[in-house]
Design an enzyme around this catalytic site. Sequence first.
Site, PDB file in Angstrom:
ATOM      1  N   CYS A 285     102.519 -15.045  99.168  1.00  0.00           N
ATOM      2  CA  CYS A 285     101.913 -16.363  99.355  1.00  0.00           C
ATOM      3  C   CYS A 285     100.570 -16.270 100.088  1.00  0.00           C
ATOM      4  O   CYS A 285      99.618 -15.747  99.559  1.00  0.00           O
ATOM      5  CB  CYS A 285     102.911 -17.270 100.080  1.00  0.00           C
ATOM      6  SG  CYS A 285     102.535 -19.022  99.928  1.00  0.00           S
TER       7      CYS A 285
ATOM      8  N   HIS B 158     108.120 -16.383  97.128  1.00  0.00           N
ATOM      9  CA  HIS B 158     108.608 -15.826  98.390  1.00  0.00           C
ATOM     10  C   HIS B 158     109.938 -15.091  98.217  1.00  0.00           C
ATOM     11  O   HIS B 158     110.998 -15.650  98.509  1.00  0.00           O
ATOM     12  CB  HIS B 158     108.861 -16.963  99.384  1.00  0.00           C
ATOM     13  CG  HIS B 158     107.621 -17.574  99.948  1.00  0.00           C
ATOM     14  ND1 HIS B 158     106.906 -17.001 100.975  1.00  0.00           N
ATOM     15  CD2 HIS B 158     106.969 -18.717  99.647  1.00  0.00           C
ATOM     16  CE1 HIS B 158     105.875 -17.756 101.276  1.00  0.00           C
ATOM     17  NE2 HIS B 158     105.872 -18.815 100.480  1.00  0.00           N
TER      18      HIS B 158
ATOM     19  N   GLU C 280     111.126 -12.993 100.171  1.00  0.00           N
ATOM     20  CA  GLU C 280     111.727 -12.866 101.513  1.00  0.00           C
ATOM     21  C   GLU C 280     112.530 -14.106 101.887  1.00  0.00           C
ATOM     22  O   GLU C 280     113.262 -14.106 102.863  1.00  0.00           O
ATOM     23  CB  GLU C 280     110.635 -12.551 102.549  1.00  0.00           C
ATOM     24  CG  GLU C 280     109.807 -13.733 103.038  1.00  0.00           C
ATOM     25  CD  GLU C 280     108.745 -14.216 102.052  1.00  0.00           C
ATOM     26  OE1 GLU C 280     108.773 -13.810 100.872  1.00  0.00           O
ATOM     27  OE2 GLU C 280     107.894 -15.030 102.471  1.00  0.00           O
TER      28      GLU C 280
END
Lengths: 237, 85
Positions: free
Chosen positions: A86, A203, A205
């Site tokens: 991002c 994302h 994560e």
Amino acid sequence: MKFGVVTFPGSNGDYDSYAAVRFAMKEKVEFLWHKSEDLQGCDAVILPGGFAHGDYLRAGAIARFSPIMKHVIKFAKSGGIVIGFCNGFQVLTESGLLPGALLRNNHLRFNSKFIYIRVERTDTPFTGVCRKGEVLKIPIAHGEGNYYNFESDVRKLEDNGQVLFRYADASGNASAAANPNGSINNIAGIVSAEGNVLGMMPHPERAVEDIIGSSDGLKVFESVLNYCISPKPVGRL
Amino acid sequence: MTTTAKTKKVIVYVRLKDGVLDPQGVTIQKALGQMGYPDFVSVRSGKFFELEIDAGASDIDRQINEVCSKLLANPVIERFSVEKI
């Protein structure tokens, strides 16, 4: 294997990245403050999501001049694994480690939702555990994720196979309807020509446990871990 | 912004390159239409910066050019112009 997560003033995905490595992957990880002049011997460096330096001027434009970036750039140029999620992707394009730019979403809205991305190749440090064409369910959260580059440079990216992830629907069709921000060719993530630097707007994560909606993001971390433990030559990009 | 004899004022305009989508400009243009101004067929947004530079600095033009291309504008998507006052 040790991951490093850079914290810029305004980063907000640094703890997500840290937690993904430490608690989901059970691997070593440490924070690297943006003013640090040392990567602490990390094997892979993550530039996290957020709004580094308030996104003033342009997203990533100021962060690229944070002291640690000199060392990140040197590390990347020597073949080190560098990942931007991002805002981290925006920092990578601003710093010249990845080509192109991220424009305002074509509909002007901030997008925060789960989307699907299609894995375009598996012979990279970031997708080794994926199947070619596999569809991953990963969240996005951005206002400026509209990948843009000159037509000739986009063609070069495509010819080199540097487009690693494309926005797609659940069955893997990279349709216009599945494109959340207007990115050229549904581009969601690209790698450098040498294959060791990844930038992506979604994302992974934030998709490391089924209880929060998806654990597909783990595949990116597992791939990097496998690669760092026994590096395989990256396919000719 | 006030300047003294010891400084020079410079205005830098940063615009999106032609062909780069400007959703903000498009939205403003649509709003103008809804407000009863259908004659404005296009709007492009941009930004400007007022800089004050030490009048005694050496290589002023080179320095201005560098800060524009390294920081104020992203050459992939933007172009800049400089106005000295």
